[in-house]
Design an enzyme around this catalytic site. Structure first.
Site, PDB file in Angstrom:
ATOM      1  CG  HIS A 116     -17.331 -26.255   2.510  1.00  0.00           C
ATOM      2  ND1 HIS A 116     -17.370 -24.880   2.592  1.00  0.00           N
ATOM      3  CD2 HIS A 116     -16.358 -26.551   1.614  1.00  0.00           C
ATOM      4  CE1 HIS A 116     -16.465 -24.362   1.776  1.00  0.00           C
ATOM      5  NE2 HIS A 116     -15.832 -25.348   1.167  1.00  0.00           N
ATOM      6  CG  ASP A 122     -19.155 -24.856   5.906  1.00  0.00           C
ATOM      7  OD1 ASP A 122     -17.990 -24.874   6.346  1.00  0.00           O
ATOM      8  OD2 ASP A 122     -19.443 -24.640   4.713  1.00  0.00           O
ATOM      9  CD  GLU A 137     -12.259 -17.030  -3.824  1.00  0.00           C
ATOM     10  OE1 GLU A 137     -11.277 -16.478  -3.270  1.00  0.00           O
ATOM     11  OE2 GLU A 137     -12.817 -18.043  -3.369  1.00  0.00           O
TER      12      GLU A 137
END
Length: 436
Positions: free
Chosen positions: A100, A103, A267
């Site tokens: 991201h 981050d 996920e």
């Protein structure tokens, strides 16, 4: 040998099933040929930036447990973090990473400053990617952590937040494109609601549809060849997420005419939270033509929330990869480890060992799935179960050649009385267990 944070740790190598080295691959040999391709090219492993390099070890009841030398809010800290990241990628020998924007760079005082910092760190990444050969599987924008996004990004009641999020996503797409990213992910974060007392759901869905359409249009304008991926996620952090599961996302895409433009990044932990199995979500995405990529992790069996643990269940992983292999495997997608250490696992060695074990589990699971596919261990009995639909009359019913009246008349004329047949579930479960 490792340098910096990973001093004295050697690159992880394949040593075979008998190895007792905790920092060696026992089942993941990247050059092993499976189904005519290298195992590395099938699995397309990626290490995520956020859980490994950003998470402090905090939880709702306590503060940080990790003390990392790159924790800080300056560009020097960001570059030190990147140094450690690529050191880890090299030690593990993974082909991809994911991030991201939040981050990899500190938040600026303005959007322009945040974007400038992102572009600066992208230049830093580009040099390291050139040197190491590590590629970008996907980038994404963090549209959920900052308080400005407390009521969502695209679905926010404030149009200025919608516009701010659009500017941030544009910048992240530009960086992902420049770094050769193979996908761009939109993770809903807070695209949902806490209560209908203050929510206009129809309006918010239209806003989200428009936002995603803008992203798709921009993808084509800049010539980005990767896939746009939406990640289904139920419940967390909002009570009701608009991207709850694969079926919900597909319905949303169909409504806004995006089903041929957008795929899903699934996920495992999110699938479980939605009340599904991982293989269910994978099979459904493949059946609907929107399968793209996966985040591989697991949840704790006794916890009712997304614990993001590294995978360690070979049968579970094998069934997931079976659906992926049956669907033709990854194209631009891959296996991203959206997983984090437990807050008591403090050492540099723990970061490597967690990925080593997970990659071995995935390799074992994938090879079991490949053998089941080659042996037709599951596809042969599946074909037998549906064999009746290969008859001329059955095909005529499905193709529209028969009306409801004609079908009913034939049943009466031929005095059809179907006899139930065993689904053989236990036998099929035993077959799977022979492979794993």
């Amino acid at each position: 040998m490792g340098k910096g944070f990973f001093t004295d740790l050697a690159p992880v190598r394949y040593e075979g099933p008998e190895s007792l080295n905790p920092l060696a691959y026992r089942h993941y040999n990247p050059d092993e040929m499976v189904l005519g391709r290298r195992l590395e090219d099938h699995l397309r492993f990626a290490v995520c930036y956020w859980h490994n390099l950003v998470w402090t070890g905090s939880d709702p009841f306590g503060g940080y447990t990790f003390e990392r030398p790159w924790f800080g809010d300056t560009m020097d800290h960001a570059k030190r973090k990147a140094d450690v990241a690529f050191e880890m990628f090299e030690l593990l020998g993974v082909p991809f990473f994911t991030f991201h924007d939040f981050d990899v760079r500190p938040e600026g005082a303005t959007l322009a400053e945040s974007i400038s910092r992102l572009e600066e760190i992208a230049d830093y990444f580009a040099a390291k990617m050139e040197k190491t050969g590590v590629k970008l599987l996907w980038g994404t924008a963090n549209l959920f952590s900052h308080r400005r996004f407390m009521a969502g990004a695209a679905t926010n009641p404030d149009p200025d937040v919608f516009a701010y999020a659009a500017g941030l996503v544009k910048a992240c797409m530009d960086v992902t494109h420049r770094l050769g990213g193979e996908n761009y992910v939109l993770w809903g974060g807070r695209e949902g609601y806490e209560t209908l007392l203050n929510t206009d759901m129809g309006r918010e869905l239209d806003q989200l549809g428009r936002f995603l359409s803008l992203v798709v249009d921009y993808k084509h304008r800049i010539g980005f060849k990767g896939a746009i991926l939406v990640e289904p996620k139920p419940q967390e952090p909002t009570k009701h997420q608009y991207d709850f599961d694969v079926a919900t996302v597909y319905g949303f895409l169909k409504r806004y005419g995006l089903e041929n433009e957008v795929k899903v990044n699934i996920e495992q932990g999110h699938a479980i939270l939605a009340g599904h199995s991982f293989e269910h979500e994978l099979a459904l995405a493949a059946a609907l033509g929107i399968f793209g990529s996966i985040d591989m992790n697991r949840n704790d069996q006794q916890s009712g929330w997304d614990t993001d643990q590294f995978p360690n269940n070979v049968p579970e992983v094998a069934l997931a990869y079976y659906q992926i292999v049956k669907a033709g495997g990854f194209t631009s997608g891959g296996t991203n480890f959206d997983a984090k250490l437990r807050r008591q696992s403090l050492d540099p060695e723990d970061l490597l060992a967690a990925h080593v074990g997970a990659m071995d589990v995935c390799a074992r699971g994938f090879k079991a799935a490949a053998r089941m596919l080659e042996d037709k261990a599951l596809s042969r009995p599946l074909g037998e179960r549906y064999a009746g639909w290969e008859s001329a009359e059955a095909k005529a019913m499905l193709s529209g050649e028969r009306t409801l009246e004609e079908i009913a008349e034939r049943v009466m004329r031929e005095d059809i009385e179907p006899l139930p047949r065993s689904g053989r579930q236990e036998i099929l479960e035993n077959i799977v267990n022979r492979y794993v």
